[in-house]
Design a protein around this motif. Structure first.
Motif, short mmCIF file in Angstrom:
data_model
loop_
_atom_site.label_atom_id
_atom_site.label_comp_id
_atom_site.label_asym_id
_atom_site.label_seq_id
_atom_site.Cartn_x
_atom_site.Cartn_y
_atom_site.Cartn_z
N VAL A 68 -4.11 -2.04 -2.87
CA VAL A 68 -3.35 -1.91 -1.71
C VAL A 68 -3.43 -0.46 -1.33
O VAL A 68 -3.76 0.46 -2.12
N ASP A 69 -3.66 -0.10 -0.08
CA ASP A 69 -3.90 1.30 0.64
C ASP A 69 -3.39 1.26 1.99
O ASP A 69 -3.00 0.21 2.64
N LYS A 70 -2.60 2.20 2.67
CA LYS A 70 -2.27 2.48 3.86
C LYS A 70 -3.30 3.06 4.70
O LYS A 70 -4.07 3.94 4.44
N PRO A 108 0.00 -1.45 5.72
CA PRO A 108 -0.60 -1.70 4.48
C PRO A 108 -1.97 -2.57 4.34
O PRO A 108 -1.72 -3.63 5.31
#
Length: 154
Positions: A70-72, A77
């Motif tokens: 997960v990354d923004k 997200p």
């Protein structure tokens, strides 16, 4: 004469500040378009299935079939599933190069780099300590003269 030179300094500072802010803004907006491999911007815009993509983020889930990253991206997200045995542990930061498949799935990983969560946060803290140290050294050797609007050596 003193007022004239102060106005020139203020104008030069404003011009340089505007240029730096403009370059940073351009880099922030356009950097993903100039990467060798598409990243989150391209994935969210046109989803290049079958292409080699660059993914990075934190590992939030691991199972027998792979792991989830997960990354923004612009406060949104992005969750990506990767089909590969993960060489680290939960919470590690990973960047990888792999082939994008349908439904946010990455297969056939070409390259990966894993940084443990502890090392990642240690590098951030180390940078903060270095900035504080440099600020103390700067303040010790220099002072700001408000009348002349310049830094003077102590």
């Amino acid at each position: 004469m003193l007022i004239d030179s102060q106005l020139k300094r203020i104008a030069m500072i404003l011009i340089l500040g505007t240029m730096i802010i403009s370059i940073n803004y351009y880099y922030g907006i356009e950097s993903n378009k100039h990467l060798n491999y598409p990243s989150y911007g391209a994935i969210l815009d046109y989803y290049p299935v079958g292409e080699l993509v660059y993914i990075q983020g934190s590992v939030i889930e691991m199972d027998s079939s792979g792991y989830t990253i997960v990354d923004k991206y612009h406060n949104q997200p992005v969750i990506i599933n990767v089909s590969r045995k993960f060489p680290g542990k939960l919470g590690d930061h990973i960047s990888l190069l792999g082939v994008l498949e349908p439904s946010y799935h990455v297969n056939d990983v070409k390259k990966s780099h894993v940084m443990s969560g502890d090392k990642y946060y240690f590098s951030l803290k180390r940078s903060l300590v270095a900035i504080i140290f440099l600020l103390i050294v700067f303040v010790y050797y220099w002072k700001f003269d408000f009348k002349a609007f310049i830094f003077r050596r102590r």
